[in-house]
Write a protein that holds these residues in place. Structure first.
Motif, PDB file in Angstrom:
ATOM      1  N   ARG A  44       0.851   4.039  33.563  1.00 57.98           N
ATOM      2  CA  ARG A  44      -0.240   4.947  33.220  1.00 57.98           C
ATOM      3  C   ARG A  44      -0.506   4.831  31.713  1.00 57.98           C
ATOM      4  O   ARG A  44       0.398   4.672  30.930  1.00 57.98           O
ATOM      5  N   THR A  48      -6.679   3.512  29.852  1.00 57.26           N
ATOM      6  CA  THR A  48      -7.318   4.655  29.193  1.00 57.26           C
ATOM      7  C   THR A  48      -6.253   5.627  28.707  1.00 57.26           C
ATOM      8  O   THR A  48      -5.183   5.753  29.316  1.00 57.26           O
ATOM      9  N   ASP A  50      -7.133   8.953  28.221  1.00 52.40           N
ATOM     10  CA  ASP A  50      -7.452  10.203  28.910  1.00 52.40           C
ATOM     11  C   ASP A  50      -7.056  10.070  30.378  1.00 52.40           C
ATOM     12  O   ASP A  50      -7.723   9.383  31.155  1.00 52.40           O
ATOM     13  N   GLN A  51      -5.983  10.741  30.768  1.00 49.46           N
ATOM     14  CA  GLN A  51      -5.472  10.621  32.128  1.00 49.46           C
ATOM     15  C   GLN A  51      -6.325  11.354  33.154  1.00 49.46           C
ATOM     16  O   GLN A  51      -6.277  11.044  34.337  1.00 49.46           O
ATOM     17  N   GLU A  52      -7.109  12.321  32.723  1.00 55.29           N
ATOM     18  CA  GLU A  52      -7.904  13.125  33.649  1.00 55.29           C
ATOM     19  C   GLU A  52      -9.317  12.570  33.849  1.00 55.29           C
ATOM     20  O   GLU A  52     -10.124  13.168  34.559  1.00 55.29           O
ATOM     21  N   SER A  53      -9.656  11.459  33.222  1.00 56.30           N
ATOM     22  CA  SER A  53     -11.013  10.903  33.360  1.00 56.30           C
ATOM     23  C   SER A  53     -11.210  10.332  34.762  1.00 56.30           C
ATOM     24  O   SER A  53     -10.276   9.883  35.405  1.00 56.30           O
ATOM     25  N   LYS A  54     -12.463  10.380  35.219  1.00 58.86           N
ATOM     26  CA  LYS A  54     -12.803   9.879  36.556  1.00 58.86           C
ATOM     27  C   LYS A  54     -13.566   8.565  36.428  1.00 58.86           C
ATOM     28  O   LYS A  54     -14.172   8.279  35.406  1.00 58.86           O
ATOM     29  N   MET A  55     -13.560   7.805  37.508  1.00 56.99           N
ATOM     30  CA  MET A  55     -14.230   6.504  37.498  1.00 56.99           C
ATOM     31  C   MET A  55     -15.746   6.689  37.527  1.00 56.99           C
ATOM     32  O   MET A  55     -16.258   7.650  38.095  1.00 56.99           O
ATOM     33  N   GLU A  56     -16.428   5.739  36.957  1.00 60.16           N
ATOM     34  CA  GLU A  56     -17.889   5.746  36.994  1.00 60.16           C
ATOM     35  C   GLU A  56     -18.356   5.426  38.403  1.00 60.16           C
ATOM     36  O   GLU A  56     -17.746   4.612  39.108  1.00 60.16           O
ATOM     37  N   THR A  57     -19.431   6.046  38.843  1.00 59.68           N
ATOM     38  CA  THR A  57     -19.979   5.784  40.171  1.00 59.68           C
ATOM     39  C   THR A  57     -21.098   4.762  40.137  1.00 59.68           C
ATOM     40  O   THR A  57     -21.544   4.299  41.179  1.00 59.68           O
TER      41      THR A  57
END
Length: 188
Positions: A44, A48, A50-57
């Motif tokens: 991990r 990135t 920032d561990q809480e970031s989400k993937m781009e759609t």
């Protein structure tokens, strides 16, 4: 830059071709999780912070692609469009009619009704002109061969004219037994 000796143990697992650059990059991260957890989920914080970031759609292609815009005015006239639709519909109907012909009307008339039951026909039993009594069970049937048995070659001698096709043993009867006959058998 010198290559690490091959005897150094990896903490997590063997690295492909002893990639020491990768090993140094993840050396600080190997201490937090167990070996099995790292092999299953990976390290991990490499891609990135920032561990809480989400993937781009949205992919980069979809973000960069702009669909072409229409000019905003009619390119064809209304009459031309209607004519094209009408011709396409006519061709479609013609092909549909060729591929799916209408089913013929079913005629539920039997052969007997069609050939023997005529309208207006009145059956009449013909009157007998000659009174003859025939017994069909005992008399010989009248056929072409029974009428013309004299002209047939290879038939045994006929004993009685009423029954010409019955078995005759004259051809195998000894001459001594036949001498007692009054009239010789007819020759065919």
């Amino acid at each position: 830059m010198t290559e690490q000796p091959a005897t150094v143990d990896n903490k997590v697992g063997k690295c492909l071709l002893h990639n020491w650059v990768e090993e140094r990059a993840v050396a600080a991260l190997d201490t937090q999780e167990t070996k099995a957890h790292i092999q299953k989920h990976g390290h991990r914080g490499i891609l990135t912070i920032d561990q809480e970031s989400k993937m781009e759609t949205v992919s980069t292609l979809r973000a960069a692609y702009i669909p072409p815009k229409s000019p905003g005015v009619r390119l064809r006239g209304i009459r031309g469009e209607l004519l094209e639709k009408h011709i396409a519909q006519m061709i479609s109907e013609k092909i549909h009619a060729d591929l799916n012909p209408p089913t013929p009307k079913t005629d539920f008339c039997s052969t007997t009704k069609n050939d023997f039951c005529m309208e207006g026909f009145v059956p009449l039993t013909p009157e007998t002109t000659e009174v003859c009594v025939y017994d069909y069970k005992t008399e010989q049937a009248v056929t072409f061969w029974s009428e013309n048995y004299q002209r047939i070659q290879g038939v045994t001698a006929v004993g009685t004219p009423n029954v010409p096709f019955r078995k005759s043993a004259l051809f195998s009867t000894p001459i001594s037994e036949r001498l007692d006959e009054i009239e010789p058998p007819p020759d065919n």
